[in-house]
Design a protein around this motif. Structure first.
Motif, short mmCIF file in Angstrom:
data_model
loop_
_atom_site.label_atom_id
_atom_site.label_comp_id
_atom_site.label_asym_id
_atom_site.label_seq_id
_atom_site.Cartn_x
_atom_site.Cartn_y
_atom_site.Cartn_z
N THR A 34 -46.95 8.40 72.72
CA THR A 34 -48.19 8.78 72.17
C THR A 34 -48.26 8.40 70.48
OG1 THR A 34 -46.47 10.38 71.56
CG2 THR A 34 -47.75 11.32 72.63
N ASP A 35 -47.07 7.38 70.24
CA ASP A 35 -47.20 6.75 68.67
C ASP A 35 -46.91 5.07 69.19
OD1 ASP A 35 -45.84 9.11 67.01
OD2 ASP A 35 -43.69 8.92 68.20
N LEU A 36 -47.89 4.56 70.18
CA LEU A 36 -47.90 4.01 71.09
C LEU A 36 -47.90 2.24 69.61
CD1 LEU A 36 -45.75 1.83 72.42
CD2 LEU A 36 -47.83 1.67 74.46
N LYS A 37 -49.69 2.97 70.09
CA LYS A 37 -50.86 2.10 69.36
C LYS A 37 -50.53 2.24 67.89
CE LYS A 37 -53.95 2.80 72.87
NZ LYS A 37 -56.00 2.86 72.85
N HIS A 38 -49.81 3.00 67.30
CA HIS A 38 -49.56 3.27 65.88
C HIS A 38 -48.01 2.14 65.46
CE1 HIS A 38 -51.18 7.41 65.69
NE2 HIS A 38 -52.33 6.34 65.94
N LEU A 39 -47.72 2.26 66.50
CA LEU A 39 -46.71 1.10 65.85
C LEU A 39 -46.62 -0.31 66.42
CD1 LEU A 39 -43.29 3.11 67.50
CD2 LEU A 39 -43.92 2.61 65.29
N LEU A 40 -48.02 -0.63 67.28
CA LEU A 40 -48.54 -2.02 67.72
C LEU A 40 -49.55 -1.68 66.42
CD1 LEU A 40 -49.06 -3.54 69.45
CD2 LEU A 40 -50.97 -2.90 70.27
N LEU A 41 -50.03 -1.26 65.80
CA LEU A 41 -50.74 -1.65 64.38
C LEU A 41 -49.64 -1.92 63.23
CD1 LEU A 41 -53.48 -1.59 63.43
CD2 LEU A 41 -52.95 0.39 62.50
N LEU A 42 -48.55 -1.28 62.92
CA LEU A 42 -47.97 -1.68 62.25
C LEU A 42 -47.26 -2.93 62.43
CD1 LEU A 42 -46.18 -0.93 59.79
CD2 LEU A 42 -44.12 0.30 61.48
N ARG A 43 -47.00 -3.26 63.42
CA ARG A 43 -46.31 -4.66 64.13
C ARG A 43 -46.83 -5.49 63.25
NH1 ARG A 43 -42.17 -6.06 68.33
NH2 ARG A 43 -42.61 -8.14 68.93
N ALA A 44 -48.75 -5.22 63.89
CA ALA A 44 -49.81 -6.50 64.17
C ALA A 44 -49.78 -6.46 62.08
CB ALA A 44 -51.13 -5.68 64.43
N PHE A 45 -49.92 -5.73 61.85
CA PHE A 45 -49.96 -6.27 60.24
C PHE A 45 -48.89 -6.49 59.56
CE2 PHE A 45 -53.85 -2.94 58.53
CZ PHE A 45 -54.45 -3.13 59.66
#
Length: 221
Positions: free
Chosen positions: A180-191
């Motif tokens: 469930t939190d995967l895409k938000h963590l991916l966004l944090l990493r990308a930023f």
């Protein structure tokens, strides 16, 4: 560091079914994540106690909370991300709320390989997979850390494909509903990676910005 020489096929060239290789990598990831470690980040500061730390810098004390807060504080009206076309001012406010929610999550932390991919494997004649190249190992959120790295490769067209990714999750014992939190963590990493490029490696700004924009578009639909 001493390594044994393994005379078999690289995972990219092996004739073993790629989904079988990815399933084994999922099993390995779960084992790696169970290794007892402390802290957060990529620097092993205490080998005897398995304690890691992220390099501190202006705006972050090197902790997980500091890492997230740094990325929240960087979302200003003067943020270079806006000029780069990564986010709009309105999207920036939405991202801030997503990152604020991540600070409240009771994540579990463990050892991550950091670069799970076919190119970093050797597959022997019996189909056993040997995982190589631990240069990107770090302590981060588990199981998410290694999974979002695999997802990043998938988004960039470097594999795995859909069936291979499902095999990876199956080997780990997860389904897509567990992430469930995967895409938000991916966004944090990308930023965070893009902010690093802006500060330290200008030649990487363009590709990192393009990837960050892809993740933004995935989430802001």
């Amino acid at each position: 560091m001493i390594q044994s020489f393994i005379d078999d096929d690289n995972g990219l060239d092996s004739t073993v079914l790629k989904s079988d290789v990815w399933r084994q990598l999922g099993e390995y990831a779960k084992l790696i994540h169970s290794i007892q470690v402390k802290g957060f980040g990529e620097n092993l500061i205490d080998p005897n106690n398995g304690e890691f730390q992220s390099p501190s810098h202006a705006g972050s004390d090197g902790s997980w909370q500091g890492y997230v807060q740094y990325n929240i504080n960087s979302l200003t009206e003067y943020d270079r991300f806006i000029n780069l076309g990564v986010i709009t001012q309105m999207e920036s406010q939405r991202v801030r709320k997503l990152f604020e929610n991540l600070k409240k999550e009771p994540f579990r932390f463990g050892l991550n390989h950091g670069d799970i991919s076919l190119k970093n494997t050797i597959v022997n004649q019996e189909g056993q997979v040997i995982l190589l190249d631990w240069g990107s190992a770090e302590v981060s959120v588990v199981s998410h850390g290694d999974i979002i790295q695999v997802m990043q490769c998938q988004i960039l067209g470097e594999g795995p494909n859909i069936d291979e990714f499902k095999a990876f999750l199956d080997g780990y014992g997860l389904s897509e509903k567990d992430l469930t939190d995967l895409k938000h963590l991916l966004l944090l990493r990308a930023f965070d990676k893009l902010r690093w490029a802006i500060d330290r490696s200008p030649n990487l700004i363009e590709p990192f910005a393009a990837f960050a924009k892809q993740v933004v578009d995935m989430i802001m639909v």
